[in-house]
Design a protein around this motif. Structure first.
Motif, PDB file in Angstrom:
ATOM      1  N   HIS A   1       0.798  -1.218   0.000  1.00 57.00           N
ATOM      2  CA  HIS A   1       0.000   0.000   0.000  1.00 57.00           C
ATOM      3  C   HIS A   1       0.837   1.277   0.000  1.00 57.00           C
ATOM      4  O   HIS A   1       0.394   2.308  -0.482  1.00 57.00           O
ATOM      5  N   PHE A   2       2.019   1.240   0.586  1.00 55.89           N
ATOM      6  CA  PHE A   2       2.751   2.499   0.791  1.00 55.89           C
ATOM      7  C   PHE A   2       4.097   2.581   0.068  1.00 55.89           C
ATOM      8  O   PHE A   2       4.601   3.663  -0.148  1.00 55.89           O
ATOM      9  N   TYR A   3       4.670   1.466  -0.287  1.00 62.45           N
ATOM     10  CA  TYR A   3       6.018   1.513  -0.858  1.00 62.45           C
ATOM     11  C   TYR A   3       5.974   1.733  -2.367  1.00 62.45           C
ATOM     12  O   TYR A   3       5.284   1.009  -3.087  1.00 62.45           O
ATOM     13  N   ASN A   4       6.732   2.744  -2.799  1.00 62.02           N
ATOM     14  CA  ASN A   4       6.890   2.995  -4.223  1.00 62.02           C
ATOM     15  C   ASN A   4       8.385   3.171  -4.472  1.00 62.02           C
ATOM     16  O   ASN A   4       8.981   4.128  -3.973  1.00 62.02           O
ATOM     17  N   PRO A   5       9.001   2.247  -5.220  1.00 58.76           N
ATOM     18  CA  PRO A   5      10.467   2.332  -5.385  1.00 58.76           C
ATOM     19  C   PRO A   5      10.932   3.604  -6.078  1.00 58.76           C
ATOM     20  O   PRO A   5      12.091   4.003  -5.945  1.00 58.76           O
ATOM     21  N   LYS A   6      10.030   4.256  -6.818  1.00 58.68           N
ATOM     22  CA  LYS A   6      10.460   5.449  -7.567  1.00 58.68           C
ATOM     23  C   LYS A   6      10.248   6.747  -6.786  1.00 58.68           C
ATOM     24  O   LYS A   6      10.812   7.771  -7.146  1.00 58.68           O
ATOM     25  N   VAL A   7       9.398   6.699  -5.775  1.00 59.01           N
ATOM     26  CA  VAL A   7       9.076   7.925  -5.031  1.00 59.01           C
ATOM     27  C   VAL A   7       9.406   7.723  -3.553  1.00 59.01           C
ATOM     28  O   VAL A   7       9.111   6.679  -2.980  1.00 59.01           O
ATOM     29  N   ILE A   8      10.016   8.754  -2.977  1.00 59.00           N
ATOM     30  CA  ILE A   8      10.253   8.728  -1.522  1.00 59.00           C
ATOM     31  C   ILE A   8       9.234   9.663  -0.883  1.00 59.00           C
ATOM     32  O   ILE A   8       9.320  10.885  -1.028  1.00 59.00           O
ATOM     33  N   HIS A   9       8.252   9.076  -0.205  1.00 58.47           N
ATOM     34  CA  HIS A   9       7.199   9.867   0.419  1.00 58.47           C
ATOM     35  C   HIS A   9       7.681  10.430   1.754  1.00 58.47           C
ATOM     36  O   HIS A   9       8.712  10.005   2.289  1.00 58.47           O
ATOM     37  N   TRP A  10       6.875  11.346   2.306  1.00 57.28           N
ATOM     38  CA  TRP A  10       7.219  11.934   3.612  1.00 57.28           C
ATOM     39  C   TRP A  10       7.278  10.850   4.684  1.00 57.28           C
ATOM     40  O   TRP A  10       8.106  10.898   5.587  1.00 57.28           O
TER      41      TRP A  10
ATOM     42  N   PRO B   1       5.893 -12.897  -0.349  1.00 58.16           N
ATOM     43  CA  PRO B   1       6.190 -12.223  -1.626  1.00 58.16           C
ATOM     44  C   PRO B   1       7.421 -11.337  -1.465  1.00 58.16           C
ATOM     45  O   PRO B   1       7.816 -11.026  -0.345  1.00 58.16           O
ATOM     46  N   LYS B   2       7.979 -10.923  -2.565  1.00 54.80           N
ATOM     47  CA  LYS B   2       9.221 -10.135  -2.520  1.00 54.80           C
ATOM     48  C   LYS B   2       9.035  -8.860  -1.685  1.00 54.80           C
ATOM     49  O   LYS B   2       8.087  -8.103  -1.890  1.00 54.80           O
ATOM     50  N   LEU B   3       9.975  -8.658  -0.728  1.00 54.51           N
ATOM     51  CA  LEU B   3       9.934  -7.479   0.139  1.00 54.51           C
ATOM     52  C   LEU B   3      11.147  -6.612  -0.134  1.00 54.51           C
ATOM     53  O   LEU B   3      12.256  -7.121  -0.275  1.00 54.51           O
ATOM     54  N   ALA B   4      10.924  -5.312  -0.218  1.00 55.17           N
ATOM     55  CA  ALA B   4      12.048  -4.384  -0.380  1.00 55.17           C
ATOM     56  C   ALA B   4      12.589  -4.038   0.998  1.00 55.17           C
ATOM     57  O   ALA B   4      11.825  -3.854   1.940  1.00 55.17           O
ATOM     58  N   ARG B   5      13.919  -3.953   1.082  1.00 54.48           N
ATOM     59  CA  ARG B   5      14.542  -3.561   2.359  1.00 54.48           C
ATOM     60  C   ARG B   5      15.109  -2.152   2.158  1.00 54.48           C
ATOM     61  O   ARG B   5      16.273  -1.970   1.832  1.00 54.48           O
ATOM     62  N   HIS B   6      14.257  -1.174   2.369  1.00 49.97           N
ATOM     63  CA  HIS B   6      14.597   0.196   1.978  1.00 49.97           C
ATOM     64  C   HIS B   6      14.778   1.101   3.197  1.00 49.97           C
ATOM     65  O   HIS B   6      14.373   2.261   3.207  1.00 49.97           O
TER      66      HIS B   6
ATOM     67  N   TYR C   1       7.241  -2.076   8.122  1.00 46.65           N
ATOM     68  CA  TYR C   1       7.182  -1.516   6.761  1.00 46.65           C
ATOM     69  C   TYR C   1       8.479  -1.783   5.996  1.00 46.65           C
ATOM     70  O   TYR C   1       8.454  -2.091   4.807  1.00 46.65           O
ATOM     71  N   PHE C   2       9.610  -1.697   6.680  1.00 52.99           N
ATOM     72  CA  PHE C   2      10.908  -1.925   6.029  1.00 52.99           C
ATOM     73  C   PHE C   2      11.231  -3.413   5.861  1.00 52.99           C
ATOM     74  O   PHE C   2      12.245  -3.758   5.276  1.00 52.99           O
TER      75      PHE C   2
END
Lengths: 186, 353
Positions: free
Chosen positions: B145-154, B222-227, B298-299
């Motif tokens: 719902h919240f992670y977008n690899p191209k945009v860094i939100h607040w 499913p694949k998780l990003a570690r950002h 989230y991370f």
């Protein structure tokens, strides 16, 4: 009831108070015990924290220190504290000066005492000194030049000295009338 | 009552106004006792430290590795002890030894965890999380719902910054408490060390794969990003890790249970909570551990259950030591009463004044 840390009273038990606790024949012993009991109750509830100077506690019998004074936290007096006490006004005895220095350095706001040493200062004093009425058994035959006679009691330098000896403490200043007339009996 | 008519030129008798009687001003403790000459030196030292630390933070990054953190804490504490009596310095040496041993054991436990060979928990934490969230994986749901690899939100920045506070908040708390009150420091460290010891024991006995590992290595999610660092670096900030960290790197990747990030995020506010008066501020402070746990999930760094177990350990540590301290107070008070014969209220009241 839980006590907020800012509401905790930090109380120094000075040498006169501890001596009054220790000496069962001291005139203020009963009053000191009664006050100490309240302090110990508060200590158990966490609302009071009790302190004693290492210079005072070190001279006491170990048994008394470990049991009767078990709640007391030892404030270690160092050379720098003695130096600061020595630099203070001569209005205070060395022991009182040391107590005041430690109170300021360790942020202790209240003092429990059996003397009138701290009456002139703007600090919270828990005193049992008044528990012993300052009466003179016999009229003093020789009255000093600066003494007054009030209601049959002699109030002056000689009697002040006598009271200080009898109660082991300094005297309470006699209230004086503001219109310049002779002092009235308290 | 007779009335008198006044005419121009009549003299009127006026009662003299008495001067206002003010009580005598009593001297304060501050005015009677000479100042501590070292107080100003310590204040100046702290000011220099804060400026130097801030400059380092801006130029090289937030100090993260334990040895650099330890050095900065040590400098802060030494400044706080300038001009103190020798006995305080002796205590400082003893405290530093205990503190170093505690962290050394913590680091060593990672090696013990590898050697002990307990079974790695992969499915159990995921199943517990699914049970708690009605069949959903919170890590997956949050990232979807919240992670977008191209945009860094607040909220990426908030979450990332919250994550990095783990490296400074507990340390600042320890250092400040250490300098201000040794007694409070002892209270703090008893709880803190207990938390660390139990956590280390759990790392050894219950090695747990974090969600990112469960996803990338065991493919049970499913694949998780570690950002984790993305939001932090987007703010122009970075972490500073000195080269000695690589020589001492005993990192344990399967030390997910319990989450010390969550535990410390609750620990520090919980310790200082009784000192905070406004209720709104208490509420804000207590939001911090919730934000931290949400960020960790989230991370993909931790399962929810890791954070909950971390909080539980904090609660148990506070409960245990609170009970222990009350017991100690009661015992000391009882000894005092017994020694002076003050135990019975009736007895005390019967004492003639």
């Amino acid at each position: 009831m839980r006590v907020r840390p800012s509401q905790v009273r930090h109380i120094l038990l000075d040498d006169s108070f501890i001596n009054a606790l220790l000496a069962t024949d001291a005139p203020q012993h009963d009053a000191a015990c009664q006050l100490y009991r309240t302090l110990v109750d508060n200590y158990q509830m966490g609302s009071d924290r009790l302190y004693g100077l290492s210079t005072v506690l070190g001279d006491l019998p170990t048994e008394f220190r470990r049991n009767a004074l078990a709640p007391l936290i030892r404030l270690n007096v160092a050379r720098q504290h003695r130096v600061a006490a020595a630099r203070m006004s001569t209005n205070f005895t060395p022991a009182a000066a040391l107590s005041l220095v430690m109170m300021r350095r360790e942020r202790v706001k209240v003092v429990a005492t059996a003397a009138h040493t701290y009456d002139a200062l703007d600090i919270e004093v828990l005193s049992v000194a008044d528990a012993v009425p300052m009466t003179v058994a016999e009229p003093v035959p020789v009255v000093g030049a600066d003494a007054d006679v009030v209601g049959g009691h002699v109030v002056g330098s000689d009697v002040v000295a006598a009271a200080a000896v009898s109660s082991g403490s300094e005297s309470t200043p006699v209230p004086r009338s503001t219109d310049g007339s002779s002092p009235t009996e308290p | 009552m007779s009335e008198t008519t006044l005419e121009r030129g009549d003299l009127v008798e006026i009662d003299p106004i008495e001067p206002l009687q003010t009580p005598p001003i009593r001297p304060t403790l501050r005015s009677v006792v000479p100042d501590d000459p070292w107080y100003t030196v310590r204040l100046a030292g702290f000011a220099v430290f804060v400026i130097a630390y801030s400059a380092w933070f801006v130029k090289k990054g937030l100090i993260i590795d334990r040895i650099s953190v330890g050095i900065s804490v040590f400098i802060f504490i030494v400044i706080g002890h300038l001009g103190r009596p020798l006995r305080r310095w002796a205590w400082l040496v003893f405290d530093c030894l205990c503190y170093s041993v505690m962290w050394f054991c913590y680091e060593e436990s990672r090696g013990w965890a590898d050697r002990a060979g307990f079974e790695l928990q992969v499915f159990a934490p995921r199943n517990i999380d699914r049970f708690l969230f009605f069949g959903n994986d919170p890590n997956v749901v949050l990232q979807r719902h919240f992670y977008n690899p191209k945009v860094i939100h607040w909220y990426d920045k908030v979450a990332s910054t919250t994550y990095f506070t783990h490296f400074i908040f507990p340390v600042i708390a320890i250092a400040v408490v250490w300098v201000t009150s040794h007694r409070e420091w002892a209270r703090f460290m008893k709880r803190f060390a207990s938390l660390l010891i139990v956590s280390c024991a759990m790392f050894v006995v219950l090695p747990t794969a974090p969600p990112w590992m469960a996803s990338s290595k065991y493919h049970i999610l499913p694949k998780l990003a570690r950002h984790t660092g993305r939001g932090f670096t987007s703010l122009g900030l970075k972490g500073f890790v000195n080269s000695w960290q690589s020589a001492l790197d005993w990192g344990n990747a399967v030390a997910a249970m319990p989450s010390l990030h969550s535990a410390f995020a609750l620990f520090v506010p919980a310790f200082f909570l009784p000192r905070i008066k406004p209720k709104w501020l208490k509420a804000i402070v207590l939001c911090f551990p919730i934000v931290m746990l949400t960020s960790l999930v989230y991370f993909g760094e931790h399962w929810v259950i890791d954070g909950l177990v971390g909080w539980t350990l904090v609660g148990l540590s506070f409960l245990f030591w609170g009970w222990q301290e009350r017991r100690s107070l009661r015992k000391q008070a009882d000894r005092a009463r017994a020694a002076l014969g003050l135990g019975d209220l009736a007895f005390v009241q019967s004492v003639p004044a």
